[in-house]
Write an enzyme that holds these catalytic residues in place. Structure first.
Site, PDB file in Angstrom:
ATOM      1  N   ALA A  37       1.624  -9.396  18.485  1.00 55.49           N
ATOM      2  CA  ALA A  37       2.629  -9.228  17.926  1.00 55.49           C
ATOM      3  C   ALA A  37       3.130  -9.182  19.115  1.00 55.49           C
ATOM      4  O   ALA A  37       3.939  -9.907  18.634  1.00 55.49           O
ATOM      5  CB  ALA A  37       2.737  -8.674  16.789  1.00 55.49           C
ATOM      6  N   HIS A  52       0.944  -1.329  -0.069  1.00 54.67           N
ATOM      7  CA  HIS A  52       0.146  -0.009   0.166  1.00 54.67           C
ATOM      8  C   HIS A  52       0.973   1.580   0.223  1.00 54.67           C
ATOM      9  O   HIS A  52      -0.063   2.325   0.338  1.00 54.67           O
ATOM     10  CB  HIS A  52      -0.228   0.072   1.297  1.00 54.67           C
ATOM     11  CG  HIS A  52      -1.847  -0.909   1.250  1.00 54.67           C
ATOM     12  ND1 HIS A  52      -3.346  -1.270   2.699  1.00 54.67           N
ATOM     13  CD2 HIS A  52      -2.082  -1.678   0.334  1.00 54.67           C
ATOM     14  CE1 HIS A  52      -3.539  -2.519   2.089  1.00 54.67           C
ATOM     15  NE2 HIS A  52      -3.274  -2.397   0.717  1.00 54.67           N
ATOM     16  N   GLY A  71      -1.201  -9.029  12.629  1.00 54.66           N
ATOM     17  CA  GLY A  71      -1.991  -8.259  13.138  1.00 54.66           C
ATOM     18  C   GLY A  71      -2.581  -7.155  11.885  1.00 54.66           C
ATOM     19  O   GLY A  71      -2.703  -6.097  11.517  1.00 54.66           O
ATOM     20  N   CYS A  74       5.433  19.351 -12.988  1.00 54.62           N
ATOM     21  CA  CYS A  74       3.895  19.909 -13.726  1.00 54.62           C
ATOM     22  C   CYS A  74       3.428  20.969 -13.241  1.00 54.62           C
ATOM     23  O   CYS A  74       2.124  21.441 -14.045  1.00 54.62           O
ATOM     24  CB  CYS A  74       3.889  18.405 -14.506  1.00 54.62           C
ATOM     25  SG  CYS A  74       2.420  18.035 -13.037  1.00 54.62           S
TER      26      CYS A  74
HETATM   27  C1  BJW Z   1      -2.745  -6.047  17.000  1.00 55.05           C
HETATM   28  C2  BJW Z   1      -2.466  -5.456  17.702  1.00 55.05           C
HETATM   29  C3  BJW Z   1      -1.338  -6.346  18.224  1.00 55.05           C
HETATM   30  C4  BJW Z   1      -3.725  -4.821  16.846  1.00 55.05           C
HETATM   31  N1  BJW Z   1      -0.969  -7.228  17.568  1.00 55.05           N
HETATM   32  N2  BJW Z   1      -2.845  -7.786  16.050  1.00 55.05           N
HETATM   33  C5  BJW Z   1     -14.566  -6.512  -2.928  1.00 55.05           C
HETATM   34  C6  BJW Z   1     -15.453  -5.626  -2.412  1.00 55.05           C
HETATM   35  C7  BJW Z   1     -15.887  -4.702  -1.997  1.00 55.05           C
HETATM   36  C8  BJW Z   1     -15.339  -3.798  -2.191  1.00 55.05           C
HETATM   37  C9  BJW Z   1     -14.191  -4.617  -2.658  1.00 55.05           C
HETATM   38  C10 BJW Z   1     -13.600  -6.095  -3.050  1.00 55.05           C
HETATM   39  N3  BJW Z   1     -12.807  -5.770  -3.602  1.00 55.05           N
HETATM   40  C11 BJW Z   1     -11.396  -4.832  -3.576  1.00 55.05           C
HETATM   41  C12 BJW Z   1     -12.349  -3.560  -3.365  1.00 55.05           C
HETATM   42  C13 BJW Z   1     -12.079  -2.937  -3.118  1.00 55.05           C
HETATM   43  C14 BJW Z   1     -11.171  -2.077  -1.879  1.00 55.05           C
HETATM   44  C15 BJW Z   1     -11.344  -3.185  -0.485  1.00 55.05           C
HETATM   45  O1  BJW Z   1     -10.782  -3.648  -0.271  1.00 55.05           O
HETATM   46  N4  BJW Z   1     -12.528  -2.366  -0.032  1.00 55.05           N
HETATM   47  C16 BJW Z   1     -12.930  -3.688   1.591  1.00 55.05           C
HETATM   48  C17 BJW Z   1     -13.335  -2.506   2.526  1.00 55.05           C
HETATM   49  C18 BJW Z   1     -14.164  -4.411   1.294  1.00 55.05           C
HETATM   50  N5  BJW Z   1      -9.839  -2.622  -2.201  1.00 55.05           N
HETATM   51  C19 BJW Z   1      -8.978  -1.671  -2.901  1.00 55.05           C
HETATM   52  O2  BJW Z   1     -10.301  -0.227  -3.091  1.00 55.05           O
HETATM   53  C20 BJW Z   1      -7.479  -1.664  -3.115  1.00 55.05           C
HETATM   54  N6  BJW Z   1      -8.013  -1.346  -4.673  1.00 55.05           N
HETATM   55  C21 BJW Z   1      -8.730  -2.880  -5.041  1.00 55.05           C
HETATM   56  O3  BJW Z   1      -8.617  -3.590  -4.985  1.00 55.05           O
HETATM   57  O4  BJW Z   1      -7.891  -2.281  -6.506  1.00 55.05           O
HETATM   58  C22 BJW Z   1      -8.465  -2.962  -7.927  1.00 55.05           C
HETATM   59  C23 BJW Z   1      -9.659  -2.072  -7.967  1.00 55.05           C
HETATM   60  C24 BJW Z   1     -10.159  -1.338  -8.394  1.00 55.05           C
HETATM   61  C25 BJW Z   1     -10.777  -0.315  -8.195  1.00 55.05           C
HETATM   62  C26 BJW Z   1     -12.040  -0.805  -7.908  1.00 55.05           C
HETATM   63  C27 BJW Z   1     -12.603  -2.566  -7.698  1.00 55.05           C
HETATM   64  C28 BJW Z   1     -10.864  -2.648  -7.265  1.00 55.05           C
HETATM   65  C29 BJW Z   1      -6.835  -0.682  -2.759  1.00 55.05           C
HETATM   66  C30 BJW Z   1      -6.677  -0.661  -0.844  1.00 55.05           C
HETATM   67  C31 BJW Z   1      -6.344   0.260  -0.499  1.00 55.05           C
HETATM   68  C32 BJW Z   1      -6.176   0.520   1.188  1.00 55.05           C
HETATM   69  N7  BJW Z   1      -5.891   1.772   1.802  1.00 55.05           N
HETATM   70  C33 BJW Z   1      -5.608   1.643   2.766  1.00 55.05           C
HETATM   71  C34 BJW Z   1      -5.510   3.481   3.613  1.00 55.05           C
HETATM   72  C35 BJW Z   1      -3.663   3.091   3.062  1.00 55.05           C
HETATM   73  C36 BJW Z   1      -2.920   4.485   2.757  1.00 55.05           C
HETATM   74  C37 BJW Z   1      -3.021   4.573   4.149  1.00 55.05           C
HETATM   75  O5  BJW Z   1      -2.149   4.604   5.195  1.00 55.05           O
HETATM   76  O6  BJW Z   1      -3.968   6.025   4.843  1.00 55.05           O
HETATM   77  O7  BJW Z   1      -4.372   0.920   3.468  1.00 55.05           O
HETATM   78  S1  BJW Z   1      -7.231   1.283   3.492  1.00 55.05           S
HETATM   79  C38 BJW Z   1      -6.145   0.695   4.862  1.00 55.05           C
HETATM   80  O8  BJW Z   1      -6.709  -0.466   5.632  1.00 55.05           O
HETATM   81  C39 BJW Z   1      -4.530   0.929   5.065  1.00 55.05           C
HETATM   82  C40 BJW Z   1      -4.512  -0.681   5.670  1.00 55.05           C
HETATM   83  O9  BJW Z   1      -3.012  -1.367   4.853  1.00 55.05           O
HETATM   84  C41 BJW Z   1      -5.412  -1.445   5.092  1.00 55.05           C
HETATM   85  C42 BJW Z   1      -6.061  -3.237   6.363  1.00 55.05           C
HETATM   86  O10 BJW Z   1      -5.836  -2.619   7.196  1.00 55.05           O
HETATM   87  P1  BJW Z   1      -5.275  -3.547   8.469  1.00 55.05           P
HETATM   88  O11 BJW Z   1      -3.783  -3.556   8.521  1.00 55.05           O
HETATM   89  O12 BJW Z   1      -5.545  -4.739   8.404  1.00 55.05           O
HETATM   90  O13 BJW Z   1      -5.690  -2.975   9.306  1.00 55.05           O
HETATM   91  P2  BJW Z   1      -7.385  -3.096  10.460  1.00 55.05           P
HETATM   92  O14 BJW Z   1      -7.322  -2.401  11.663  1.00 55.05           O
HETATM   93  O15 BJW Z   1      -8.053  -3.245  10.066  1.00 55.05           O
HETATM   94  O16 BJW Z   1      -6.660  -3.921  11.487  1.00 55.05           O
HETATM   95  C43 BJW Z   1      -6.449  -4.308  12.650  1.00 55.05           C
HETATM   96  C44 BJW Z   1      -5.982  -5.352  13.134  1.00 55.05           C
HETATM   97  O17 BJW Z   1      -4.387  -5.470  14.021  1.00 55.05           O
HETATM   98  C45 BJW Z   1      -6.961  -5.775  13.606  1.00 55.05           C
HETATM   99  O18 BJW Z   1      -7.941  -7.037  13.419  1.00 55.05           O
HETATM  100  C46 BJW Z   1      -6.211  -6.396  15.283  1.00 55.05           C
HETATM  101  O19 BJW Z   1      -7.168  -6.777  16.085  1.00 55.05           O
HETATM  102  C47 BJW Z   1      -5.249  -6.228  15.298  1.00 55.05           C
HETATM  103  N8  BJW Z   1      -4.175  -5.643  15.764  1.00 55.05           N
HETATM  104  N9  BJW Z   1      -3.555  -4.547  18.072  1.00 55.05           N
HETATM  105  C48 BJW Z   1      -1.640  -7.958  16.670  1.00 55.05           C
HETATM  106  N10 BJW Z   1      -1.008  -5.495  19.255  1.00 55.05           N
END
Ligand code: BJW
Length: 258
Positions: A233, A121, A189, A152
């Site tokens: 973690a 990401h 995580g 640009c």
């Molecule tokens: C601990 C802990 C400790 C706490 N130890 N653990 C199908 C249906 C609907 C939508 C979609 C679909 N397929 C794709 C999509 C679209 C979308 C998507 O997936 N949406 C979902 C919400 C459904 N995906 C996209 O748009 C992606 N692109 C894509 O698919 O391109 C093709 C496409 C294009 C056009 C249309 C459709 C498809 C891009 C995704 C980009 C995500 N960007 C972000 C922001 C990044 C920039 C920023 O930082 O601001 O990335 S969103 C955010 O979520 C960030 C993260 O990397 C990502 C994942 O989150 P993560 O890391 O899992 O964090 P949390 O908070 O969710 O979870 C934390 C976990 O830690 C928890 O489980 C806790 O329990 C745990 N935890 N303490 C261990 N101490």
């Protein structure tokens, strides 16, 4: 109380030739970097992702988005890698082939010493042109927010992947290939909700890997994996490394295991 590590997992890791790890925001939580989806503490509990982490949000209000990322960039810059990051850096040295795939944009894995990090990401510390994605490291001093691309004149933006944007092609291709080729896959995580990253553990599972989840909470992935290690973690990863490789001859390990 510490989770005990199952013998079958110890054996699998000790004998694995290829290990792949997918990390999410939870791995940086113990460094003080907020996660996204956790009630109360997650970023999305306070901020609307549609207003901040999409291309249309940036088009609507580039100043708001730039300033939100500037705030988060400062936070990340001040954060330090925690024992979870350090344990993964150590694991890389102990496994013949190791890939660390991260959804995190904070750069903390590299700062912990991980050599080969696949950033799915992007990285919040980098800036790119919003028109052609060219990376930009310097721009003339300006009061304008966001600043403009020196090449640009378009607005600059953080080099991160927003919803609806494609992931960097090579990073995703490497991640998919390594997930399919590994013997053991660890998901650490992550809420395992955001695609396509959330599919990587399932790719590994389908290809025959032993899959492991490390998370204090249950996720949609939990029921699919072979082993669930419940807890933070920063505690589980050092314990895992120490249990699997008790005689790891690696300098600097002491700071992890205190
Ligand atoms: C601990 C802990 C400790 C706490 N130890 N653990 C199908 C249906 C609907 C939508 C979609 C679909 N397929 C794709 C999509 C679209 C979308 C998507 O997936 N949406 C979902 C919400 C459904 N995906 C996209 O748009 C992606 N692109 C894509 O698919 O391109 C093709 C496409 C294009 C056009 C249309 C459709 C498809 C891009 C995704 C980009 C995500 N960007 C972000 C922001 C990044 C920039 C920023 O930082 O601001 O990335 S969103 C955010 O979520 C960030 C993260 O990397 C990502 C994942 O989150 P993560 O890391 O899992 O964090 P949390 O908070 O969710 O979870 C934390 C976990 O830690 C928890 O489980 C806790 O329990 C745990 N935890 N303490 C261990 N101490």
């Amino acid at each position: 109380m510490q989770e005990s590590i199952p013998d079958a997992l110890i054996d699998a890791l000790r004998t694995a030739r290829k290990v792949a790890v997918l990390t999410g925001a939870g791995v940086s939580a113990e460094s003080g970097v907020p996660t996204f989806r956790e009630a109360q503490t997650g970023l999305w509990a306070q901020y609307d992702p549609q207003e901040l982490a999409t291309p249309s949000a940036f088009r609507r209000n580039p100043r708001l988005v730039w300033e939100w990322y500037a705030w988060r960039r400062d936070l990340v810059t001040q954060a330090q890698p925690n024992p979870g990051h350090l344990a993964l850096a150590l694991m890389e040295q102990l496994v013949p082939e190791f890939t660390l795939i991260t959804q995190n944009v904070d750069g903390l894995h590299a700062r912990a010493g991980s050599q080969h990090v696949v950033e799915l990401h992007g990285n919040i510390l980098r800036t790119k042109c919003s028109a052609d994605s060219r990376l930009v490291t310097d721009w003339p001093p300006t009061d304008e927010v966001p600043p403009r691309c020196p090449h640009c004149g378009s607005y600059l933006r953080p080099d991160v992947v927003w919803f609806g944007e494609n992931l960097p092609y090579e990073a995703l291709a490497t991640a998919v290939a390594d997930a399919r080729a590994c013997d053991v896959f660890l998901a650490v995580g992550t809420s395992a909700i955001v695609q396509p990253a959330a599919s990587l553990p399932l790719e590994a599972l389908q290809a025959g890997a032993i899959t492991v989840e490390i998370n204090p909470q249950t996720t949609p992935l939990s029921r699919h994996v072979a082993f669930v290690l419940t807890g933070p973690a920063g505690e589980i990863l050092p314990q895992l490394v120490q249990t699997v490789w008790p005689e790891a001859p690696v300098s600097g390990a002491a700071e992890i295991f205190t």
